[in-house]
Structure formats: structure tokens, C-alpha cells
Design a protein around this motif. Structure first.
Motif, PDB file in Angstrom:
ATOM      1  N   THR A 109       0.840  -1.191   0.000  1.00  0.00           N
ATOM      2  CA  THR A 109       0.000   0.000   0.000  1.00  0.00           C
ATOM      3  C   THR A 109       0.877   1.244   0.000  1.00  0.00           C
ATOM      4  OG1 THR A 109      -1.730  -1.178   1.228  1.00  0.00           O
ATOM      5  CG2 THR A 109      -1.831   1.229   1.227  1.00  0.00           C
ATOM      6  N   ASP A 110       0.643   2.122  -0.952  1.00  0.00           N
ATOM      7  CA  ASP A 110       1.445   3.339  -1.093  1.00  0.00           C
ATOM      8  C   ASP A 110       2.927   2.977  -1.139  1.00  0.00           C
ATOM      9  OD1 ASP A 110       1.861   6.032  -1.401  1.00  0.00           O
ATOM     10  OD2 ASP A 110       1.754   6.501   0.738  1.00  0.00           O
ATOM     11  N   TYR A 111       3.280   2.069  -2.048  1.00  0.00           N
ATOM     12  CA  TYR A 111       4.605   1.432  -2.074  1.00  0.00           C
ATOM     13  C   TYR A 111       5.708   2.387  -2.521  1.00  0.00           C
ATOM     14  CZ  TYR A 111       8.395  -1.680  -3.357  1.00  0.00           C
ATOM     15  OH  TYR A 111       9.622  -2.275  -3.467  1.00  0.00           O
ATOM     16  N   THR A 112       6.875   2.252  -1.879  1.00  0.00           N
ATOM     17  CA  THR A 112       8.097   2.914  -2.326  1.00  0.00           C
ATOM     18  C   THR A 112       9.166   1.852  -2.545  1.00  0.00           C
ATOM     19  OG1 THR A 112       8.771   3.278  -0.025  1.00  0.00           O
ATOM     20  CG2 THR A 112       7.616   5.079  -1.120  1.00  0.00           C
ATOM     21  N   SER A 113      10.050   2.070  -3.505  1.00  0.00           N
ATOM     22  CA  SER A 113      10.943   1.023  -3.995  1.00  0.00           C
ATOM     23  C   SER A 113      11.983   0.565  -2.983  1.00  0.00           C
ATOM     24  CB  SER A 113      11.653   1.493  -5.275  1.00  0.00           C
ATOM     25  OG  SER A 113      12.403   2.673  -5.018  1.00  0.00           O
ATOM     26  N   ASN A 114      12.211   1.311  -1.914  1.00  0.00           N
ATOM     27  CA  ASN A 114      13.240   0.908  -0.950  1.00  0.00           C
ATOM     28  C   ASN A 114      12.703  -0.069   0.102  1.00  0.00           C
ATOM     29  OD1 ASN A 114      11.625   2.986   0.115  1.00  0.00           O
ATOM     30  ND2 ASN A 114      13.171   3.501   1.651  1.00  0.00           N
ATOM     31  N   ARG A 115      11.406  -0.326   0.104  1.00  0.00           N
ATOM     32  CA  ARG A 115      10.802  -1.209   1.104  1.00  0.00           C
ATOM     33  C   ARG A 115      10.821  -2.658   0.626  1.00  0.00           C
ATOM     34  NH1 ARG A 115       5.234   1.643   1.706  1.00  0.00           N
ATOM     35  NH2 ARG A 115       4.748  -0.044   3.143  1.00  0.00           N
ATOM     36  N   LYS A 116      11.232  -3.543   1.522  1.00  0.00           N
ATOM     37  CA  LYS A 116      11.358  -4.959   1.187  1.00  0.00           C
ATOM     38  C   LYS A 116      10.844  -5.813   2.342  1.00  0.00           C
ATOM     39  CE  LYS A 116      15.455  -3.959  -1.633  1.00  0.00           C
ATOM     40  NZ  LYS A 116      16.870  -4.296  -1.922  1.00  0.00           N
ATOM     41  N   ILE A 117      10.897  -7.130   2.161  1.00  0.00           N
ATOM     42  CA  ILE A 117      10.460  -8.069   3.194  1.00  0.00           C
ATOM     43  C   ILE A 117      11.614  -9.028   3.488  1.00  0.00           C
ATOM     44  CG2 ILE A 117       8.658  -9.678   3.920  1.00  0.00           C
ATOM     45  CD1 ILE A 117       7.006  -8.742   1.516  1.00  0.00           C
ATOM     46  N   MET A 118      11.999  -9.103   4.740  1.00  0.00           N
ATOM     47  CA  MET A 118      13.092  -9.986   5.148  1.00  0.00           C
ATOM     48  C   MET A 118      12.544 -11.118   6.008  1.00  0.00           C
ATOM     49  SD  MET A 118      16.531  -9.054   7.366  1.00  0.00           S
ATOM     50  CE  MET A 118      17.359  -8.207   6.003  1.00  0.00           C
ATOM     51  N   PHE A 119      13.043 -12.335   5.752  1.00  0.00           N
ATOM     52  CA  PHE A 119      12.639 -13.514   6.508  1.00  0.00           C
ATOM     53  C   PHE A 119      13.867 -14.074   7.216  1.00  0.00           C
ATOM     54  CE2 PHE A 119       9.774 -12.979   2.984  1.00  0.00           C
ATOM     55  CZ  PHE A 119       8.513 -13.210   3.525  1.00  0.00           C
ATOM     56  N   ILE A 120      13.811 -14.098   8.548  1.00  0.00           N
ATOM     57  CA  ILE A 120      14.943 -14.513   9.373  1.00  0.00           C
ATOM     58  C   ILE A 120      14.564 -15.751  10.176  1.00  0.00           C
ATOM     59  CG2 ILE A 120      16.220 -13.889  11.466  1.00  0.00           C
ATOM     60  CD1 ILE A 120      16.538 -11.118  10.419  1.00  0.00           C
ATOM     61  N   ASP A 121      15.510 -16.673  10.278  1.00  0.00           N
ATOM     62  CA  ASP A 121      15.343 -17.857  11.112  1.00  0.00           C
ATOM     63  C   ASP A 121      16.467 -17.868  12.151  1.00  0.00           C
ATOM     64  OD1 ASP A 121      16.348 -21.043  11.265  1.00  0.00           O
ATOM     65  OD2 ASP A 121      14.217 -20.712  11.557  1.00  0.00           O
ATOM     66  N   ILE A 122      16.105 -18.152  13.403  1.00  0.00           N
ATOM     67  CA  ILE A 122      17.091 -18.229  14.480  1.00  0.00           C
ATOM     68  C   ILE A 122      17.422 -19.692  14.742  1.00  0.00           C
ATOM     69  CG2 ILE A 122      17.660 -17.576  16.848  1.00  0.00           C
ATOM     70  CD1 ILE A 122      17.153 -15.220  15.000  1.00  0.00           C
ATOM     71  N   SER A 123      18.683 -20.068  14.552  1.00  0.00           N
ATOM     72  CA  SER A 123      19.110 -21.443  14.810  1.00  0.00           C
ATOM     73  C   SER A 123      19.280 -21.671  16.310  1.00  0.00           C
ATOM     74  CB  SER A 123      20.425 -21.735  14.079  1.00  0.00           C
ATOM     75  OG  SER A 123      20.278 -21.575  12.684  1.00  0.00           O
ATOM     76  N   LYS A 124      18.834 -22.839  16.780  1.00  0.00           N
ATOM     77  CA  LYS A 124      18.968 -23.212  18.203  1.00  0.00           C
ATOM     78  C   LYS A 124      18.383 -22.144  19.117  1.00  0.00           C
ATOM     79  CE  LYS A 124      23.318 -25.607  17.113  1.00  0.00           C
ATOM     80  NZ  LYS A 124      23.389 -25.182  15.710  1.00  0.00           N
ATOM     81  N   ALA A 125      17.206 -21.630  18.743  1.00  0.00           N
ATOM     82  CA  ALA A 125      16.649 -20.469  19.428  1.00  0.00           C
ATOM     83  C   ALA A 125      16.482 -20.685  20.926  1.00  0.00           C
ATOM     84  CB  ALA A 125      15.293 -20.111  18.806  1.00  0.00           C
ATOM     85  N   TYR A 126      15.893 -21.816  21.328  1.00  0.00           N
ATOM     86  CA  TYR A 126      15.596 -22.021  22.747  1.00  0.00           C
ATOM     87  C   TYR A 126      16.861 -22.013  23.611  1.00  0.00           C
ATOM     88  CZ  TYR A 126      10.773 -23.370  21.614  1.00  0.00           C
ATOM     89  OH  TYR A 126       9.471 -23.372  21.195  1.00  0.00           O
ATOM     90  N   LEU A 127      17.985 -22.422  23.024  1.00  0.00           N
ATOM     91  CA  LEU A 127      19.211 -22.543  23.812  1.00  0.00           C
ATOM     92  C   LEU A 127      19.785 -21.188  24.211  1.00  0.00           C
ATOM     93  CD1 LEU A 127      20.976 -25.435  21.867  1.00  0.00           C
ATOM     94  CD2 LEU A 127      19.236 -25.562  23.644  1.00  0.00           C
ATOM     95  N   PHE A 128      19.245 -20.102  23.665  1.00  0.00           N
ATOM     96  CA  PHE A 128      19.687 -18.760  24.042  1.00  0.00           C
ATOM     97  C   PHE A 128      18.890 -18.201  25.218  1.00  0.00           C
ATOM     98  CE2 PHE A 128      21.070 -18.993  19.596  1.00  0.00           C
ATOM     99  CZ  PHE A 128      22.362 -18.518  19.696  1.00  0.00           C
ATOM    100  N   ALA A 129      17.793 -18.854  25.583  1.00  0.00           N
ATOM    101  CA  ALA A 129      16.888 -18.294  26.586  1.00  0.00           C
ATOM    102  C   ALA A 129      17.198 -18.821  27.977  1.00  0.00           C
ATOM    103  CB  ALA A 129      15.444 -18.641  26.217  1.00  0.00           C
ATOM    104  N   PRO A 130      17.415 -17.949  28.951  1.00  0.00           N
ATOM    105  CA  PRO A 130      17.594 -18.427  30.330  1.00  0.00           C
ATOM    106  C   PRO A 130      16.332 -19.128  30.822  1.00  0.00           C
ATOM    107  CG  PRO A 130      18.257 -16.120  30.098  1.00  0.00           C
ATOM    108  CD  PRO A 130      17.552 -16.496  28.830  1.00  0.00           C
ATOM    109  N   VAL A 131      16.514 -20.157  31.654  1.00  0.00           N
ATOM    110  CA  VAL A 131      15.353 -20.894  32.161  1.00  0.00           C
ATOM    111  C   VAL A 131      14.495 -19.975  33.016  1.00  0.00           C
ATOM    112  CG1 VAL A 131      16.448 -23.155  32.084  1.00  0.00           C
ATOM    113  CG2 VAL A 131      16.711 -21.716  34.114  1.00  0.00           C
ATOM    114  N   VAL A 132      13.195 -20.270  33.054  1.00  0.00           N
ATOM    115  CA  VAL A 132      12.251 -19.446  33.805  1.00  0.00           C
ATOM    116  C   VAL A 132      12.454 -19.623  35.302  1.00  0.00           C
ATOM    117  CG1 VAL A 132       9.806 -18.978  34.205  1.00  0.00           C
ATOM    118  CG2 VAL A 132      10.603 -19.527  31.902  1.00  0.00           C
TER     119      VAL A 132
END
Length: 361
Positions: free
Chosen positions: A68-91
Motif C-alpha cells: 500500500t502506497d509502495y516505495t521502492s526501498n521497502r522490502k520483506i526480510m525472513f529470518i530464522d534463528i538457529s537453536k533459538a531455545y538454547l539462548f533463553a535463560p530458564v524461567v
């Protein structure tokens, strides 16, 4: 120590090897996974287990915003975090697990400092972790969903360890670099209009494609193929142009036997899952779901009618074309009062539009 704090043995754990590829292109992943199971005796109700997931409409709104009301510098990035849970301190501090076989010692166990896949509080711990990081990077959390964030020049939706970001290309590059300083970041794709930009990606089993006219979303067509295969309607059955018609059950109709009823419920559940990406079959599937508790021969007739439509229309593509600024949301609704002659139940339906973009049905 484990018995003192938990009054039970350590949580069992084991290695799981998964081939993420195929027999020709093997891509093995080994992961050490705990097996924490909810007590069958109850009494362990906890509030530190909830982890939110965003509605699919959250992704649709991101895509609608960028088209909507697009400008050429806008894009979409898709990121995946490897081993995500291992970065989180336990509750909490008292989570004990069996050691891996190569490290095990008599009378010894492990106490977790970080979240581990297979523990019940791991998803919640990861949600707290990435939320802290995003807030430190200047994002603001959404009020309707804690999985949706916004910052200057960027909008972001988190689904587990998948991050979908829209905004200025250079700003997103800096974000990926800052995020990579703390986590193992894999940029799966950057969709955009440039020659070096990606044009297609699969997200949550949906295919998202960038074209010269806008963005298209297509659900995984394998669900329709599996339904037709289970109903033996792949080859010889004829297609149909309608999803079905109102069929009133007879007084002498018979209930399906146990095997057929199980098959009916399984296929109807799969069709119900498809409905989030197939507005054209929502009404027909709703009619099938009404018979889930006690499916009959009439129920099977309605299922076959819908399968003939899927034979004729196996795919549905939703288009988000470039459009001018849309200053309002249009909502269309309709009701079928007491539409079912047997139960006198009513049906309500609606469609949420932003300009030409369909956000929800």
C-alpha cells in the motif's frame, strides 16, 4: 539435589537425529531433547508455560502495508534463528535432566541454565528472551498480540523462531546485523523488486511470491491432494464448480460405522485447517463440522461434493496488488438465520478488506 527440589527423578532426555533433506540430498540435524510430560495426576498447573503465536492475519497485514502506497526501498526480510531455545535463560532454576550418554555418570544429572527443547517452559522462556532483545533494539510490542512489534521504519511478526520483517532495506540489514550479534541468525530471503532480491519463499507452508504487480499467497496444495487421495477421487471422479448444496437429512439415514466416522472426522479436520487460506470452502466445511459428533451417510455425501469442487479447483491464490493509500477498513458481513432446517442453527460470515487486500474472512 534434584529429588530435594522436585521430589521426582530428573527429566529423561535423548538425542534425536532428523534428516531435513531427502535421500539424495541429506541434511541431518542432531538435537538433544528433553521429554518433560505433564503429570497425569494433575496438580502441576503453571502459568510459566504459555507462549503466544501471532494470528496469520498479522503476516497478511505486513504484506498489505508494504503493498500500500509502495516505495521502492521497502522490502520483506525472513529470518530464522538457529537453536533459538538454547539462548533463553530458564524461567526457574530447578529443572533437572538426564545427562547425554557420552557424559553420564552414576548419581549425576544436569541442571539447566538455558531452555532446552522438550521442556514445557522452553517456548515461554524464548518468548521472554526475544521480547527483551527487541525492546532493547527500540521496538514496541503490540497490544493485541505480543508477537507483533514495530520500530522506526520496520514492522515485525514473530512465529516461534521465524521473524518476518518489512521496511527499508538498509534499516533491515542493520537490524539483522544487530540481531546476529546475540543469536545465530540465518537470513532465509529478502523479497523485493530488485534484480538481486529474492522473489519467492515458503513461510508456514504458504508460498509467498513477489511479482511485478504485487505479492501473492498460496496455501500448500498438498492438503487438497491428500483429501482427494483418501477419498479415492484422484483419477476418475469428475470435478464440480460449486462447493455443495444444502442437503436435508432423511429420518431413516444411517450413521457411519466406526472406521468411516474416523475417516470423516480426520478429513474434515484437515479441510478445516485449509479454511484459513481457502475462503471459498469455508461455508461448506462449516457444514461438515456440524456433523463431526455423529457423521451420517448424508454427511459423507456432502464431503464428496466438496471433494469434487477441490478436484476442479485444487489451488487458490490470494493477490495483494500495489494500491494507493487505504485510509479505512471495509467489513462486509451476512447472516443466514436458522439456515439449517434440522437444528435451526444460524450462520454468520464476514470479510475484512483493506482496499483490494483481503485480510480476514
Amino acid at each position: 539435589e534434584c529429588w530435594k527440589h522436585t521430589s521426582r527423578a530428573p527429566i529423561s532426555a535423548r538425542w534425536i537425529d532428523t534428516n531435513k533433506g531427502d535421500n539424495q540430498n541429506r541434511n541431518y540435524r542432531s538435537r538433544f531433547v528433553a521429554r518433560e510430560i505433564k503429570s497425569k495426576y494433575g496438580g502441576d498447573a503453571r502459568e510459566d508455560l504459555f507462549a503466544g503465536t501471532p494470528p496469520w492475519e498479522g503476516i497478511k497485514i505486513l504484506l498489505s502495508n508494504i503493498m500500500t502506497d509502495y516505495t521502492s526501498n521497502r522490502k520483506i526480510m525472513f529470518i530464522d534463528i538457529s537453536k533459538a531455545y538454547l539462548f533463553a535463560p530458564v524461567v526457574h532454576d530447578h529443572i533437572y535432566i538426564d545427562l547425554p550418554p557420552e557424559l553420564s555418570k552414576e548419581g549425576k544429572c544436569g541442571r539447566l541454565k538455558k531452555a532446552l527443547y522438550g521442556t514445557r517452559a522452553a517456548a515461554h522462556a524464548w518468548e521472554l528472551e526475544y521480547t527483551r532483545t527487541l525492546l532493547e533494539l527500540g521496538f514496541v510490542s503490540g497490544t493485541a498480540s505480543g508477537c507483533i512489534f514495530k520500530a522506526d521504519g520496520m514492522e515485525l511478526v514473530v512465529h516461534g523462531d521465524d521473524f518476518t520483517i518489512t521496511g527499508d532495506g538498509e534499516v533491515m540489514k542493520k537490524f539483522a546485523k544487530d540481531f546476529g550479534n546475540k543469536y545465530i541468525v540465518k537470513v532465509r530471503a529478502v523479497l523485493g523488486p530488485g534484480h538481486v532480491d529474492d522473489k519467492e519463499i515458503t513461510l508456514l507452508n504458504r508460498c509467498i511470491t513477489w511479482s511485478d504487480t504485487g505479492i501473492t499467497i498460496e496455501a500448500d496444495p498438498r492438503h487438497a491432494e491428500l483429501v482427494l487421495k483418501e477419498m479415492d477421487m484422484v483419477d476418475e471422479s469428475k470435478g464440480a464448480t460449486t462447493t455443495g448444496c444444502k442437503i436435508e437429512g432423511d429420518d431413516d439415514e444411517e450413521n457411519l460405522n466406526k472406521a468411516e466416522a474416523t475417516k470423516y472426522r480426520s478429513l474434515t479436520a484437515r479441510l478445516n485447517y485449509m479454511c484459513s487460506d481457502r475462503p471459498d470452502i469455508q461455508f461448506a466445511v462449516k457444514e461438515l463440522c456440524r456433523d463431526m459428533s455423529s457423521p451420517s451417510t448424508t454427511s459423507m455425501i456432502k464431503l464428496k461434493k466438496l471433494c469434487r469442487y477441490l478436484k476442479h479447483r485444487p489451488r487458490l491464490v490470494i493477490e495483494y496488488k500495489f494500491q494507493a493509500t487505504a485510509n479505512c477498513i471495509n467489513i462486509y458481513s451476512d447472516s443466514d438465520w436458522a439456515g439449517c432446517r434440522t437444528t435451526r442453527k444460524s450462520t454468520n460470515g464476514g470479510c475484512v478488506m483493506r482496499g483490494s487486500h483481503c485480510l480476514k474472512t
